[in-house]
Scaffold this motif. Structure first.
Motif, PDB file in Angstrom:
ATOM      1  N   UNK A 163       0.834  -1.204   0.000  1.00  0.00           N
ATOM      2  CA  UNK A 163       0.000   0.000   0.000  1.00  0.00           C
ATOM      3  C   UNK A 163       0.870   1.256   0.000  1.00  0.00           C
ATOM      4  N   UNK A 164       1.944   1.249   0.802  1.00  0.00           N
ATOM      5  CA  UNK A 164       2.838   2.406   0.871  1.00  0.00           C
ATOM      6  C   UNK A 164       3.591   2.598  -0.445  1.00  0.00           C
ATOM      7  N   UNK A 165       4.039   1.498  -1.059  1.00  0.00           N
ATOM      8  CA  UNK A 165       4.795   1.595  -2.305  1.00  0.00           C
ATOM      9  C   UNK A 165       3.911   2.098  -3.446  1.00  0.00           C
ATOM     10  N   UNK A 166       2.660   1.672  -3.479  1.00  0.00           N
ATOM     11  CA  UNK A 166       1.756   2.154  -4.528  1.00  0.00           C
ATOM     12  C   UNK A 166       1.526   3.658  -4.388  1.00  0.00           C
ATOM     13  N   UNK A 167       1.548   4.174  -3.151  1.00  0.00           N
ATOM     14  CA  UNK A 167       1.414   5.609  -2.932  1.00  0.00           C
ATOM     15  C   UNK A 167       2.619   6.365  -3.483  1.00  0.00           C
ATOM     16  N   UNK A 168       3.800   5.762  -3.398  1.00  0.00           N
ATOM     17  CA  UNK A 168       5.005   6.382  -3.961  1.00  0.00           C
ATOM     18  C   UNK A 168       4.859   6.550  -5.470  1.00  0.00           C
ATOM     19  N   UNK A 169       4.424   5.491  -6.143  1.00  0.00           N
ATOM     20  CA  UNK A 169       4.254   5.564  -7.599  1.00  0.00           C
ATOM     21  C   UNK A 169       3.192   6.594  -7.982  1.00  0.00           C
ATOM     22  N   UNK A 170       2.093   6.632  -7.213  1.00  0.00           N
ATOM     23  CA  UNK A 170       1.035   7.602  -7.500  1.00  0.00           C
ATOM     24  C   UNK A 170       1.551   9.029  -7.329  1.00  0.00           C
ATOM     25  N   UNK A 171       2.349   9.277  -6.286  1.00  0.00           N
ATOM     26  CA  UNK A 171       2.879  10.617  -6.041  1.00  0.00           C
ATOM     27  C   UNK A 171       3.860  11.034  -7.141  1.00  0.00           C
ATOM     28  N   UNK A 172       4.671  10.094  -7.637  1.00  0.00           N
ATOM     29  CA  UNK A 172       5.588  10.401  -8.740  1.00  0.00           C
ATOM     30  C   UNK A 172       4.805  10.841  -9.970  1.00  0.00           C
ATOM     31  N   UNK A 173       3.769  10.081 -10.312  1.00  0.00           N
ATOM     32  CA  UNK A 173       2.955  10.397 -11.487  1.00  0.00           C
ATOM     33  C   UNK A 173       2.296  11.771 -11.352  1.00  0.00           C
ATOM     34  N   UNK A 174       1.684  12.052 -10.208  1.00  0.00           N
ATOM     35  CA  UNK A 174       0.974  13.314 -10.016  1.00  0.00           C
ATOM     36  C   UNK A 174       1.943  14.501 -10.021  1.00  0.00           C
ATOM     37  N   UNK A 175       3.118  14.328  -9.408  1.00  0.00           N
ATOM     38  CA  UNK A 175       4.100  15.424  -9.363  1.00  0.00           C
ATOM     39  C   UNK A 175       4.541  15.816 -10.771  1.00  0.00           C
ATOM     40  N   UNK A 176       4.901  14.827 -11.581  1.00  0.00           N
ATOM     41  CA  UNK A 176       5.346  15.117 -12.950  1.00  0.00           C
ATOM     42  C   UNK A 176       4.246  15.755 -13.782  1.00  0.00           C
ATOM     43  N   UNK A 201       1.319  25.046  -7.204  1.00  0.00           N
ATOM     44  CA  UNK A 201       1.272  24.769  -5.767  1.00  0.00           C
ATOM     45  C   UNK A 201       0.857  23.329  -5.519  1.00  0.00           C
ATOM     46  N   UNK A 202      -0.049  22.831  -6.364  1.00  0.00           N
ATOM     47  CA  UNK A 202      -0.443  21.430  -6.249  1.00  0.00           C
ATOM     48  C   UNK A 202       0.717  20.507  -6.628  1.00  0.00           C
ATOM     49  N   UNK A 203       1.537  20.935  -7.618  1.00  0.00           N
ATOM     50  CA  UNK A 203       2.701  20.132  -8.001  1.00  0.00           C
ATOM     51  C   UNK A 203       3.679  20.025  -6.834  1.00  0.00           C
ATOM     52  N   UNK A 204       3.921  21.173  -6.154  1.00  0.00           N
ATOM     53  CA  UNK A 204       4.805  21.137  -4.991  1.00  0.00           C
ATOM     54  C   UNK A 204       4.211  20.286  -3.886  1.00  0.00           C
ATOM     55  N   UNK A 205       2.888  20.414  -3.706  1.00  0.00           N
ATOM     56  CA  UNK A 205       2.188  19.588  -2.709  1.00  0.00           C
ATOM     57  C   UNK A 205       2.416  18.108  -3.009  1.00  0.00           C
ATOM     58  N   UNK A 206       2.284  17.720  -4.285  1.00  0.00           N
ATOM     59  CA  UNK A 206       2.478  16.322  -4.671  1.00  0.00           C
ATOM     60  C   UNK A 206       3.939  15.903  -4.513  1.00  0.00           C
ATOM     61  N   UNK A 207       4.873  16.839  -4.773  1.00  0.00           N
ATOM     62  CA  UNK A 207       6.291  16.514  -4.599  1.00  0.00           C
ATOM     63  C   UNK A 207       6.597  16.205  -3.140  1.00  0.00           C
ATOM     64  N   UNK A 208       6.035  17.012  -2.247  1.00  0.00           N
ATOM     65  CA  UNK A 208       6.234  16.733  -0.827  1.00  0.00           C
ATOM     66  C   UNK A 208       5.468  15.485  -0.407  1.00  0.00           C
ATOM     67  N   UNK A 209       4.323  15.231  -1.073  1.00  0.00           N
ATOM     68  CA  UNK A 209       3.617  13.966  -0.835  1.00  0.00           C
ATOM     69  C   UNK A 209       4.508  12.786  -1.217  1.00  0.00           C
ATOM     70  N   UNK A 210       5.292  12.962  -2.292  1.00  0.00           N
ATOM     71  CA  UNK A 210       6.212  11.909  -2.706  1.00  0.00           C
ATOM     72  C   UNK A 210       7.249  11.659  -1.606  1.00  0.00           C
TER      73      UNK A 210
END
Length: 466
Positions: free
Chosen positions: A8-21, A37-46
């Motif tokens: 579950x945690x690893x799938x969140x990493x992949x999702x955060x990478x996709x959203x950030x880019x 700002x959402x991109x930065x939010x997603x980067x920190x989510x990553x």
């Protein structure tokens, strides 16, 4: 179906990478502060998702010589780091929004439709992650996964705010309403305020765990459950400390000093059973101390009762003695253990016999009320495993019919009279919770009792299957 914590945690990493880019590319293309700002939010989510992944990986390590309570607080520490990252995000968003609103930075946007589409995709991805993370956090009691779910939940709301801002900018451009051009930085401020609120809540929860703050109402609930046990005279101390998914509970209770060791052990077991029913993930240590019986049962009365009981061959132990005084007369109640399973007529006669003996031995005793219990019995059994291989084969077949990923082995059969008791080990594949294993156990027991004649008891020990 159980969800693995690390998956579950690893799938969140992949999702955060996709959203950030995706958000970074579209934010630069459109010039939208809200999307950036959402991109930065997603980067920190990553970053937070990576921290969560390593946290849940190491938090499950068992206790060792240096970490006697395990490694569960790694999850709380990772959640605190996530809180700091969220606050950093808010600072950058607020700075950029204020620059555009009050210091004349340009707010012209292009390709607004692509920005809206990006935010819609983001909401869909975030919603799927929230559902998986919340389920995994609930199954494993993981604060790190709960924090990750909170992150993605805040992303859903912040993305919705950005969509509203982009639509307002488009309306302002289309109908020539200049004030609506500032909707994008205003939306970014809305995202920042939302994230600050989430950060404060998450930060408070993680700091509480790191400081061993007892959960609200839990101590009172535990004390209430213990007080329902009549053998407990005094609840002196209850201490709680959460660590990861586990609540460590230390309890100190006062008991009658003249109870047998076995009776005290029964009291401790009952305390653990009651609390475990209310708090599934807990590690309980119960200590006892003697309480002066004055006012509860006179010391001489306890000794007198024990001496009288020792004169009766069938009686083995007396406990839970209580004395009630009314107008100078004593009413006595007590529990007595019997070796023989007496019928009602015989136990009634024995009760009167003991009561008369107590009234003769002590003054001012008006009434004696006795409750009989069966003393613990030692069951003589015969090992019939080798001679009943047909039953062993039936057991393996029945278990495989229930679940194909259960390895049933080390089966032992014992006979007591015409009844058969079974002990078996079951290796299971997958990460199951206690509740799920209990459900599997009940299904296996039901199937076996329907297919194996004379089967009375089934005892199952589960172990992980490599």
């Amino acid at each position: 179906m159980a969800i693995d914590k690390q998956q579950a945690a690893l799938s969140s990493v992949f999702a955060a990478v996709f959203l950030t880019l995706m958000k970074t590319v579209v934010g630069v293309f459109t010039g939208s502060l809200g999307i950036l700002s959402e991109a930065l939010h997603s980067a920190l989510d990553l970053c937070a998702a990576l921290i969560t992944f390593f946290a849940v990986k190491f938090s499950d390590k068992p206790a060792d010589s240096k970490h006697h309570y395990g490694h569960g607080k790694i999850e709380s520490f990772s959640a605190l780091i996530e809180t700091v990252l969220l606050l950093i995000t808010c600072g950058w968003i607020i700075y950029e929004a204020v620059e555009k609103l009050f210091f004349g930075k340009g707010v012209e946007l292009i390709g607004i439709q692509w920005g809206v589409l990006t935010m819609i995709i983001s909401i869909i991805v975030d919603a799927s992650r929230v559902r998986v993370l919340k389920k995994a956090a609930k199954e494993h009691g993981s604060q790190a996964l709960e924090a990750d779910a909170l992150h993605f939940s805040s992303d859903i709301w912040s993305s919705s705010v950005v969509i509203v801002g982009l639509i307002c900018v488009w309306i302002g451009d289309y109908f020539n309403i200049p004030v609506l051009k500032y909707a994008d930085p205003v939306a970014a401020l809305g995202v920042a305020l939302l994230v600050i609120k989430v950060s404060i809540k998450l930060g408070k929860e993680t700091i509480d765990v790191l400081l061993d703050t007892a959960p609200n109402g839990m101590k009172e609930m535990i004390e209430e459950e213990i007080c329902k046990i009549t053998s407990v005279i005094q609840v002196a101390e209850i201490r709680l400390r959460p660590s990861g998914a586990v609540q460590y509970i230390d309890i100190n209770v006062g008991v009658d000093p003249y109870q047998s060791h076995r009776s005290v052990h029964t009291i401790v077991h009952e305390i653990r059973e009651r609390i475990s029913e209310k708090i599934p993930r807990c590690d309980i240590v119960v200590s006892t101390f003697p309480v002066d019986a004055t006012g509860i049962a006179d010391l001489s009365l306890n000794r007198t009762l024990e001496e009288l009981i020792n004169q009766i061959p069938n009686c083995t132990n007396v406990h839970n003695v209580r004395v009630y005084e009314l107008e100078g007369k004593k009413k006595i109640t007590a529990h007595i253990e019997l070796e023989e399973n007496l019928r009602l007529k015989d136990s009634h006669e024995l009760s009167h016999r003991i009561g008369n003996m107590v009234q003769k031995a002590m003054k001012n005793v008006d009434n004696v009320s006795l409750y009989f219990e069966r003393a613990e019995q030692v069951v003589q059994t015969e090992d019939i495993t080798e001679t009943q291989q047909d039953i062993v084969d039936n057991i393996k077949t029945a278990v495989l019919k229930i679940r194909d990923n259960v390895d049933c082995h080390d089966i032992k059969l014992y006979r007591n009279g015409n009844k058969v008791s079974m002990f078996l080990h079951c290796g299971v594949q997958g990460d199951f919770t206690v509740d799920q294993l209990e459900s599997i156990s009940n299904n296996i027991k039901s199937e076996l009792k329907n297919n194996v004649a004379r089967l009375e008891n089934v005892h199952i020990h589960f172990e992980p299957l490599d």
